[in-house]
Design an enzyme around this catalytic site. Structure first.
Site, PDB file in Angstrom:
ATOM      1  N   SER A 116     -34.418   8.471 -55.551  1.00 29.28           N
ATOM      2  CA  SER A 116     -34.379   9.904 -55.255  1.00 29.28           C
ATOM      3  C   SER A 116     -33.558  10.677 -56.288  1.00 29.28           C
ATOM      4  O   SER A 116     -32.649  10.130 -56.919  1.00 29.28           O
ATOM      5  CB  SER A 116     -33.747  10.149 -53.886  1.00 29.28           C
ATOM      6  OG  SER A 116     -34.391   9.398 -52.895  1.00 29.28           O
TER       7      SER A 116
HETATM    8  N1  SAH Z   1     -33.304   5.000 -51.116  1.00 24.68           N
HETATM    9  C1  SAH Z   1     -33.978   4.561 -52.339  1.00 24.68           C
HETATM   10  C2  SAH Z   1     -35.217   5.365 -52.654  1.00 24.68           C
HETATM   11  C3  SAH Z   1     -36.322   4.853 -51.899  1.00 24.68           C
HETATM   12  S1  SAH Z   1     -37.970   5.240 -52.319  1.00 24.68           S
HETATM   13  C4  SAH Z   1     -33.058   4.524 -53.504  1.00 24.68           C
HETATM   14  O1  SAH Z   1     -31.902   4.926 -53.387  1.00 24.68           O
HETATM   15  O2  SAH Z   1     -33.508   4.065 -54.557  1.00 24.68           O
HETATM   16  C5  SAH Z   1     -38.637   4.757 -50.764  1.00 24.68           C
HETATM   17  C6  SAH Z   1     -38.606   3.289 -50.475  1.00 24.68           C
HETATM   18  O3  SAH Z   1     -39.052   3.123 -49.131  1.00 24.68           O
HETATM   19  C7  SAH Z   1     -39.546   2.469 -51.344  1.00 24.68           C
HETATM   20  O4  SAH Z   1     -38.842   1.443 -51.969  1.00 24.68           O
HETATM   21  C8  SAH Z   1     -40.567   1.928 -50.343  1.00 24.68           C
HETATM   22  O5  SAH Z   1     -41.041   0.630 -50.664  1.00 24.68           O
HETATM   23  C9  SAH Z   1     -39.765   1.919 -49.065  1.00 24.68           C
HETATM   24  N2  SAH Z   1     -40.547   1.909 -47.825  1.00 24.68           N
HETATM   25  C10 SAH Z   1     -41.699   2.547 -47.537  1.00 24.68           C
HETATM   26  N3  SAH Z   1     -42.085   2.292 -46.267  1.00 24.68           N
HETATM   27  C11 SAH Z   1     -41.154   1.452 -45.743  1.00 24.68           C
HETATM   28  C12 SAH Z   1     -40.999   0.820 -44.481  1.00 24.68           C
HETATM   29  N4  SAH Z   1     -41.880   0.992 -43.489  1.00 24.68           N
HETATM   30  N5  SAH Z   1     -39.926   0.027 -44.296  1.00 24.68           N
HETATM   31  C13 SAH Z   1     -39.018  -0.173 -45.298  1.00 24.68           C
HETATM   32  N6  SAH Z   1     -39.110   0.403 -46.508  1.00 24.68           N
HETATM   33  C14 SAH Z   1     -40.161   1.207 -46.731  1.00 24.68           C
END
Ligand code: SAH
Length: 216
Positions: free
Chosen positions: A64
């Site tokens: 993000s």
């Molecule tokens: N918080 C992260 C940014 C995440 S991007 C950081 O600091 O880098 C969103 C993430 O959510 C992705 O890695 C994606 O694979 C994950 N995601 C999507 N759906 C999900 C689910 N149902 N359970 C766990 N993770 C999930």
């Protein structure tokens, strides 16, 4: 490459992207000063790590924008004693921030390869526990939580996640359409939940049982 590299860029990021936009809580600023964002992005993108935007981290996912990570953290109103769940570990950067702000962090990631990388990045953060699986169903083993932060966009706030909040606990998550969402802040009061809407945001879609159908 060490934690101390990019110290000037990091200070400038905090000043120009976070403080100037009105987030002033000293513990929040200290957490963003401490976390080496350049180590959470792909090697070739390190020079962009402190820029004012999200960055790709592989597998179609993103880390993000710093300000959005700061805003969501701020909305949780952490004092330091809390147990927090993050859904969507991604790079692990948001979890590293949370580890400075609360007592115990559980973070869950859907993509096993990202979960493995993040776990390695977070190995020195002894209060962060990484899990692999479908976080749209939360992580019941450590529930209830004082705070839940979902860093992928949901079609609506999953009831299962709300049920894993403590009384008085808060959940922050992007909700809306696939391309564009708003940040919702939910607060639990007994068995009632109130919801207020904050800024407009754009996140990758939440997958899994309570995420977007057709996104695998
Ligand atoms: N918080 C992260 C940014 C995440 S991007 C950081 O600091 O880098 C969103 C993430 O959510 C992705 O890695 C994606 O694979 C994950 N995601 C999507 N759906 C999900 C689910 N149902 N359970 C766990 N993770 C999930």
């Amino acid at each position: 490459m060490s934690v101390n590299d990019f110290a000037d860029e990091r200070r400038r990021m905090v000043e120009e992207q976070i403080i100037r936009r009105g987030l002033l809580e000293p513990r929040l600023l200290a957490a963003f000063e401490a976390a080496p964002r350049h180590l959470f992005v792909p090697k070739d993108d390190r020079h962009l790590a402190y820029a004012d935007g999200p960055l790709p981290i592989g597998f179609g996912q993103t880390i993000s924008q710093p300000y959005i990570a700061a805003l969501m953290t701020d909305l949780l109103q952490l004092k330091g004693e809390e147990c927090v769940l993050e859904v969507g570990t991604g790079s692990g950067y948001q979890a590293a921030i949370l580890s400075h702000m609360a007592m115990e962090i559980h973070t869950i990631e859907f993509v096993p390869e990202l979960a493995a990388q993040a776990q390695q990045m977070l190995s020195k953060h002894s209060n962060v526990f990484c899990h692999v699986g479908d976080g749209s169903m939360g992580w019941p083993d450590a529930a209830p939580y004082d705070g839940i932060i979902v860093t992928a966009a949901a079609p609506e706030a999953p009831r299962t996640l709300l049920d894993q909040l403590k009384d008085g606990g808060r959940m922050v998550l992007p909700v809306g359409r696939r391309e564009y969402q708003v940040l919702e802040v939910w607060t639990r009061r007994g068995d009632e939940f109130d919801c207020r809407v904050e800024a407009g945001v754009a996140f990758v879609p939440l997958r899994g049982k309570y995420g977007w159908k057709g996104v695998r």
